[in-house]
Every structure is written in structure tokens, then in C-alpha cells.
Design an enzyme around this catalytic site. Structure first.
Site, mmCIF file in Angstrom:
data_model
loop_
_atom_site.group_PDB
_atom_site.id
_atom_site.type_symbol
_atom_site.label_atom_id
_atom_site.label_comp_id
_atom_site.label_asym_id
_atom_site.label_seq_id
_atom_site.Cartn_x
_atom_site.Cartn_y
_atom_site.Cartn_z
ATOM 1 N N HIS A 82 0.821 -1.218 0.000
ATOM 2 C CA HIS A 82 0.000 0.000 0.000
ATOM 3 C C HIS A 82 0.851 1.262 0.000
ATOM 4 C CE1 HIS A 82 0.140 -0.039 4.569
ATOM 5 N NE2 HIS A 82 0.096 1.263 4.389
ATOM 6 N N ASP A 217 1.202 -7.691 2.456
ATOM 7 C CA ASP A 217 1.291 -6.258 2.136
ATOM 8 C C ASP A 217 2.742 -5.797 1.964
ATOM 9 O OD1 ASP A 217 0.902 -3.546 1.846
ATOM 10 O OD2 ASP A 217 -0.444 -3.339 3.558
ATOM 11 N N SER A 645 3.962 2.324 8.487
ATOM 12 C CA SER A 645 3.763 1.324 7.454
ATOM 13 C C SER A 645 5.068 1.118 6.726
ATOM 14 C CB SER A 645 2.713 1.778 6.451
ATOM 15 O OG SER A 645 1.466 1.377 6.897
#
Ligand code: ARG
Ligand code: GLU
Length: 710
Positions: A82, A217, A645
Site C-alpha cells: 500500500h 502487504d 507502514s
């Protein structure tokens, strides 16, 4: 009741030794003793040493937002899917959609450049409070800010740095301290690999922020440098960057309670607010923002589900809007469930009992936050309307442009920047769909906003059906929406129109949408923005005082500065949780769980055939754990937030064991009130990452670059 309290208490005492209040520590100030007690085998210097290679040299801020880490001697970067999403999308077409198919470069020549993408290394950190606060004792308001800015400029000028370095000076603890960061920025960053979304974004929005989780991810990039290994703009002659340090990758089995730390760039937290401010977020501003996005998302989803081109066009935007929508919903629930307001009130009473002077600060803060509340609520609506309407975002840009042009400020560089920004919006813009979104959220706005904040004629917008007709008509005649066919269509004739700015500005001023937005904005600035800003100056000064008083009074507590996108270390243990009575979450998911969620053809839970084959044939190689299955995701007690992230999760020896990408829903209030019982960060297991690269993608050439610890 008593029983629940008791078990919560028992749990929290188990946790008190490790970050009871959470903790995102400045890397030069970590609590080495506690980290070692929890199991760390390396030293604080191994994590951050400005004078020699240390783990810091493998951790970068990725394109100003996420974190990424170097996992080979050739500058191979690992971050989340992402985080690379926009770049993966921008190399995609309907014929070759890299989001759907995934992408794996066959060798270095096949890696794809991403103009504009940067990574930042932090090579040094110094506390510089004395320099920055010198001569500020008797100042306040604008004088204080000016003196501080002057001191920052003077400090920066006095430092000797290389041409490719910059210095950033940042306030900590609400301006009670200042820190200087030396930054090195690399600018040639190429896409190396990404799994298909059916792995990298598996579970999509349904599973986002949710545990148990089964998402791969991750994506991979590579840093390129000039022939001296220094930062350079993209050139085909650039060479792979040789890092001072890269992270070895551990594929050892994990156990509950294993020590772990996360190193990265958390964006923003507000852990030291008074009870009143938390209450306003929970009851007013979060619900307002959620309400606007509810409508925007529903409207987009209707078309994305039936039209593949819209689905690609809006994928990234939709994910971005949905992400914080869902986070805020979890945050509100978590604040309620963790009794955050009550806990804050009790904490304030405890502080007052030790230091009665604090009562005045809290009373003043309470008064100011109450005074600011109606303006803040209006601001929440206003900014969400503008953010969720591309039409208004465009109108806003043109509005600023008209003003800059008339002030004589539009030079060639500014025009190029504006054109690039516009092109970026138009690329993923469906004017008809956006008119629908805008019409609906405007109706919500007009209905929810106090009359005194509404611009003239805006209460006519209360009727959604009427708005739909109006927006559709107006966007068909507006030159900025790209729906007209004539020469005046900005989306189609950008270069030509900007060649004659005088005429362009004349026409833009007549555009009905720009006029409408202009009235909207002017009224917002007059009725709200000024007031919010003035009150915020008072609140900032009080928060600074309140922060200092908390630190002076609560001597037993170790305080860390709120996240502000600077480099931090957080640590904890691999652990599941007990989010509700009788509900226990394990700390690890496996490939079998990916298969349990599989729904053939579904837009969130479909899986690639090849992954299913690997599962059916149990072709796991060295990537299975003692259960015989491949571990996919795991949770730990690290205190993380947006910006973390892509952050590396490391083991006691500084080996990479996971890639941070999310938090569990029950704990998303950790940005405001960390609760050790409920807050967990979610990581992709390194075994799953390597399994996908090796067995799914057959990209052995990448595995061969890495150093794998078995
Ligand atoms: N919740 C994670 C974060 O805040 C992941 C977001 C991306 N994934 C998604 N389904 N929107 O960024
Ligand atoms: N997904 C978040 C990010 O993009 C990290 C999760 C969080 O907010 O903790 O940074």
C-alpha cells in the site's frame, strides 16, 4: 463487573514493565536497560550510532510518508504494497494492470523508474533545545514564533553539511525541546517487484485494520545512486546504491513473548491531550468526518463495482478515503471502550493532587477547547467536503491560481508545478461521478452546519436531489471539470490555455464552480479558520505548559514525544490479545487461514491460481514453521501509527522478522490513548514475504541478494 476489572488489571500489570503508556522513542534516547530486560541482545549503539554503520543506515522514510528498509547490499528496499500502491498503479493500464497481475522485474534492467519518488536517510540526531529557545524566555505569540524561527535558521546556517544533506529542526514535547535531524535524500528509486493485489491487498477494505489478518502487504524498490554512491536525479547510468548496513532476514519460528522492536517514521499522535480534547474528538470531529466519508465511499463504490475502468481509476483514492474512515470508527469505539475520557480525568486529578497549580492549566485548556469546539466541528466538515470532492479540490487550486496570478506570483516554475498537480488529479478523475459525490456531501454539509457558518444561499443545498441536478448541469458548463468539449476545457487543453494566462484568468473568474467554491471558502475563512487559528495559538501555549507540568509532576512515568514523522523506535513483545470478554486472539496467522477466507471471483478475497496450487501441493520449502504451514501475519505490542507502514520489525539481534503494515481495530485509539490490553501492531511475517518472492514469483535472483538467517 469486578471480575472484568480484575482480569483487565491482571493483564495490565503484566504489561506495565513494557510501555504501559506506549512509547515511540527518539533513537538516541532508547531505554536500553529495559529493552535488554525484555530480551534484546544488541546495544542501543547498534541501533543508532551517528559515527558508524548501524541499523539506522538501513531504515528510510519512503517518499515522505511510509517507512522502508534496505535488505541487500545492492540497495534493495522493502516496503508495503500500500506504500508503493500509487507507483504500481501509475505503471498500470487496462491491458496490463500491475495492481491485478503483480510485477516482477526479471533483472535490474527491468526495474521501473518512478520520477519524483524519494527516500530519506537520517544520519544524525542532536538535541538543540538551548540553541533554539535562546532569548525566548519573555516572549509569546508571534514574537515567540519569530524568534524560534530565526534561531532555527541561525542554527542551520552554522552547521557544516554536505551538498546532498539537509537539516530539519523539529519541536518535541509541544515545543519544550527541539531536535535537529541530518537528512540525506536519494532520488532515483525504481520498482522491483510487487505481488498482485489479491496477495498484497488481500482482504482489502473488509480486512483493513482487522485482526486476524492474512495480507501479503509488501512491495520492493531499489535505490540508485551516482557512480560515487551519492544521491542523484534519475539517470540510466546510475548504479545500485551500496548501503552502510542492510538487514539480515530471519526465518526462524516466532514464539509468543519474543522481544521485538519497530524502527520507522510514525506520523502523528496526541497522547498528552486533556480529557476535554479527547471528548471532543470522540463525540464531535471524528463522527463528522466519518459521516462525510460514509457518503463519498458509498457513491464511489456503486460505480466501481460495475465498471472496471472506474475501479482502476479510483482504486488508490478509494483505498485512501476508506482507510481513515475505518480507522476513525475504530478509534471512537476504542476510546469509549478504554474509558479514555474517564482515565484522563482521573489522571488529571492525580496530577492536581500532587501539584495544585496544574488545575489552572487544565481549567484554561477546558475553556479554550470548549470555545474552539463549534469552529473545529465546522472545520472538520469543511475540510472533508473539499478533500472528498475532486471538483472542489480543482476549484480550490484554480482559486489559488487566480490570486497568485493577480499578485504577480506565477513564474514558470509555479506554473509547471500547478500543471503537474492538475494533470495528476485529472488522470484519475471522473467528473460525472465526482459531481454526484459533491452533490451528496454538500447536502449533508448544509444540513449539519449551523446557519451562521453557511455562506449565502448555501441552505438551498440541503436537498440532495436538487443538488444532483444542479451539480450535473454546472459541471457540464464548467471549464475546469473536463466535461465541456470546447477549447476552454482545461483538462484537454492545459498547455494552450496556460500560454495566455490573462485570458485564462478572465475565463476562470466567470466559471460557476470556481465562483461557488470561492464563496464557500471565503465564508469558511471568515467565520471559522481565523477563530480556530487564534484559539489554537492559545491552546498551543497551554499544551506546552501542561506537557512540562506533567513531566515535572509524574516523576515515575517515562515520557516520549508525540510522533511527528521523525525517526523513532518502539519495542514490545510478540503477542496476541484479549479484545473482548471470552475472545482471545492468537499472535500468528497462516496460509491455511488465507485459504479459509478465499471467495473465488470476489473483489477482495479472490486468490491467484498459483498460490492455491502452492497451498494444495504444500510446496513451502524452507518457509514453513513448526506447524508445517507458512506463517502469514503476526501481532505484537509495539506502539505504532500511520507512517510506520513499511517499518521493519526486528528481533533481539536486529534481524528482520516482519514488515509492519497495520494495527488491530480495537486498538486504533492508541494515537490518543494507548491501552496495553487492546493495542497491537500487525506485521507481515518475513517467511510469507520470502515464500511469495521465491515460490510464487520465482524471483530467485532477489532471494540470492539477501542474507537469510535460518
Ligand atoms: N490500515 C493501513 C494503514 O493505515 C493499511 C491501509 C492500506 N490498505 C487498505 N485496504 N486501504 O495505512
Ligand atoms: N497502515 C498504516 C500506514 O500506512 C500503519 C498502520 C497504523 O496506522 O498503525 O502507515
Amino acid at each position: 463487573m469486578k471480575r472484568i476489572l480484575l482480569s483487565a488489571f491482571a493483564l495490565s500489570t503484566v504489561m506495565t514493565f513494557a510501555q504501559q503508556y506506549g512509547g515511540m522513542w527518539i533513537p538516541t534516547e532508547v531505554n536500553e536497560k529495559e529493552m535488554k530486560e525484555l530480551g534484546m541482545k544488541i546495544s542501543a549503539k547498534d541501533i543508532f550510532d551517528p559515527t558508524k554503520a548501524s541499523i539506522k543506515d538501513a531504515v528510510v522514510q519512503f517518499d515522505g510518508g511510509c517507512t522502508a528498509e534496505i535488505i541487500s547490499g545492492k540497495g534493495l528496499l522493502l516496503t508495503n504494497h500500500h506504500c508503493g500502491y500509487d507507483n504500481i498503479q501509475s505503471h498500470s493500464t487496462v491491458e496490463n494492470d500491475l495492481l491485478t497481475n503483480g510485477f516482477w522485474a526479471k533483472d535490474m534492467n527491468g526495474e521501473l523508474p518512478n520520477p519524483g519518488v524519494t527516500v530519506d536517510f537520517i544520519t544524525d540526531i542532536k538535541e538543540v533545545t538551548k540553541d533554539i529557545l535562546a532569548g525566548t524566555d519573555n516572549l509569546s505569540g508571534a514574537d515567540l514564533s519569530k524568534k524560534i524561527n530565526d534561531n532555527i535558521d541561525a542554527y542551520k546556517k552554522a552547521q557544516k553539511i554536505e551538498s546532498y544533506q539537509t537539516i530539519s529542526v523539529r519541536p518535541m514535547y509541544y515545543g519544550n525541546k527541539y531536535y535537529a535531524f541530518v537528512i540525506e535524500t536519494y532520488k532515483d528509486i525504481r520498482l522491483v517487484g510487487a505481488p498482485p493485489s489479491s496477495i498484497g491487498k488481500y482482504g482489502s477494505d473488509t480486512d483493513n485494520w482487522v485482526w486476524p489478518r492474512h495480507t501479503g502487504d509488501f512491495s520492493m524498490f531499489r535505490i540508485y545512486a551516482d557512480k560515487n554512491n551519492k544521491p542523484a536525479e534519475y539517470s540510466k547510468d546510475n548504479i545500485p546504491y551500496t548501503p552502510k548496513h542492510f538487514l539480515p532476514i530471519s526465518i526462524k519460528d516466532k514464539k509468543e513473548d519474543d522481544f521485538t522492536f519497530v524502527f520507522g517514521f510514525p506520523g502523528r499522535t496526541t497522547e498528552y491531550l486533556p480529557a476535554i480534547a479527547v471528548e471532543k474528538i470522540m463525540l464531535e470531529t471524528d463522527p463528522a468526518m466519518i459521516a462525510v466519508r460514509d457518503i463519498a465511499l458509498k457513491t464511489l463504490d456503486e460505480k466501481m463495482r460495475v465498471d472496471p475502468a472506474t475501479k482502476i481509476k479510483y482504486a488508490s483514492k478509494y483505498a485512501r478515503v476508506a482507510n481513515y474512515w475505518k480507522k476513525w470508527i475504530g478509534e471512537v469505539e476504542g476510546l469509549k471502550k478504554s474509558n479514555a475520557v474517564e482515565k484522563k480525568k482521573q489522571y488529571e486529578q492525580m496530577l492536581i493532587s500532587k501539584n495544585p497549580g496544574i488545575k489552572t492549566t487544565i481549567d484554561q485548556l477546558t475553556q479554550k477547547y470548549n470555545e474552539q469546539a463549534p469552529y473545529n466541528l465546522h472545520r472538520a466538515y469543511y475540510s472533508e467536503i473539499v478533500r472528498n470532492s475532486d471538483t472542489f479540490t480543482l476549484a480550490g487550486l484554480f482559486n489559488n491560481y487566480i490570486q497568485s496570478y493577480e499578485a504577480g506570483k506565477m513564474d514558470a516554475k509555479n506554473i509547471d508545478a500547478l500543471k503537474a498537480r492538475l494533470a495528476d488529479i485529472y488522470k484519475d478523475y471522473d467528473a460525472e461521478l465526482d459531481a454526484k459525490v459533491t452533490a451528496k456531501i454538500l447536502a449533508l454539509y448544509a444540513n449539519k452546519t449551523e446557519a451562521k457558518f453557511l455562506p449565502k444561499d448555501f441552505d438551498q443545498l440541503k436537498n440532495e436531489t436538487r443538488n444532483l441536478g444542479m451539480m450535473d448541469n454546472v459541471s457540464k458548463i464548467s471549464m475546469i471539470t473536463g466535461r465541456t468539449k470546447d477549447d476552454n476545457n482545461v483538462a484537454k487543453n492545459m498547455d494552450k490555455l496556460f500560454a495566455d494566462q490573462k485570458t485564462l484568468v478572465e475565463n476562470l473568474k466567470k466559471d460557476p464552480l470556481i465562483q461557488m467554491f470561492g464563496a464557500f471558502k471565503t465564508s469558511y475563512l471568515e467565520t471559522t479558520d481565523k477563530q480556530v487559528t487564534a484559539l489554537q495559538t492559545d491552546i498551543d501555549a497551554l499544551q506546552k505548559k501542561f506537557m512540562a507540568q506533567q513531566m515535572e509532576t509524574d516523576k515515575d512515568r517515562k515520557f516520549f514525544p508525540d510522533a511527528n514523522s521523525t525517526l523513532r523506535v518502539t519495542y514490545g513483545k510478540v503477542r496476541g490479545s484479549n479484545p473482548r470478554d471470552a475472545v482471545t486472539y492468537g499472535y500468528q496467522t497462516h496460509l491455511a487461514g488465507v485459504m479459509e477466507k478465499y471467495i473465488p471471483g470476489d473483489y477482495e478475497f479472490d486468490l491467484p491460481k498459483k498460490l492455491i496450487n502452492l497451498y494444495n501441493t504444500k510446496d513451502y520449502g524452507i518457509y514453513k514453521d513448526k506447524t508445517g504451514d507458512v506463517p502469514v501475519n503476526f501481532t505484537a505490542t509495539n506502539h505504532t501509527t500511520g507512517g510506520n507502514s513499511g517499518s521493519p520489525a526486528l528481533d533481539a539481534n536486529g534481524n528482520l522478522i516482519g514488515l509492519n503494515f497495520d494495527r488491530q481495530w480495537e486498538g486504533t485509539m492508541s494515537d490518543i490513548n494507548y491501552d496495553p490490553r487492546l493495542c497491537r501492531n500487525i506485521m507481515v511475517d518475513t517467511k510469507y514475504i520470502l515464500f511469495v518472492i521465491d515460490k510464487y514469483a520465482d524471483a530467485k535472483w532477489l532471494i540470492n541478494e539477501m542474507k537469510i538467517v535460518k
